[in-house]
Design an enzyme around this catalytic site. Sequence first.
Site, PDB file in Angstrom:
ATOM      1  N   HIS A  77       3.973   1.295   2.206  1.00 23.01           N
ATOM      2  CA  HIS A  77       5.087   0.522   1.656  1.00 23.01           C
ATOM      3  C   HIS A  77       5.773   1.293   0.537  1.00 23.01           C
ATOM      4  O   HIS A  77       6.998   1.299   0.430  1.00 23.01           O
ATOM      5  CB  HIS A  77       4.604  -0.825   1.112  1.00 23.01           C
ATOM      6  N   HIS A 131       0.841  -1.189   0.000  1.00 17.84           N
ATOM      7  CA  HIS A 131       0.000   0.000   0.000  1.00 17.84           C
ATOM      8  C   HIS A 131       0.879   1.242   0.000  1.00 17.84           C
ATOM      9  O   HIS A 131       2.109   1.149  -0.123  1.00 17.84           O
ATOM     10  CB  HIS A 131      -0.967  -0.015   1.196  1.00 17.84           C
TER      11      HIS A 131
END
Length: 108
Positions: free
Chosen positions: A41, A38
Site C-alpha cells: 500500500h 502494508h
Amino acid sequence: MPPVIATVVRGVELRDRLDSERSRGHRIGFVPTMGSLHRGHAELIRTAAAHTDVVVVSVFVNPLQFGPSEDFQRYPRPLERDRALAAARGVDLLFTPTAEVMYPPGSE
C-alpha cells in the site's frame, strides 16, 4: 507528535472536498484499500503522490467481498495504525466509510 490527516466518512464529504481540489486544477490520486496497510500500500501511495497533487486513501472492509464461510467479523481493522501510516506517507485525505454509508438502506 505524528502528522494529522484529514478523515471523512461520508461520500458526500469526499465528493465536496475533491470537487474543491479539482476546481483548483489539482489532480486526485485514489488508493482503495481494505485497511491493514502494508508495504505494498505504501508503494501505491508513493506512486499516486508522484503523479497527482492530492492523494486519497480509502479504508473500507467491504462485506460483499466475503463469502458465507469467510469471517468478515474477524478481518483486522487497525484504523489508528493505518491512519498513522497514511499520514507518515503524506496522504492528504483518508476516506473511512462504513457499510451503512456505502450501502444505504434501499440501495440493493
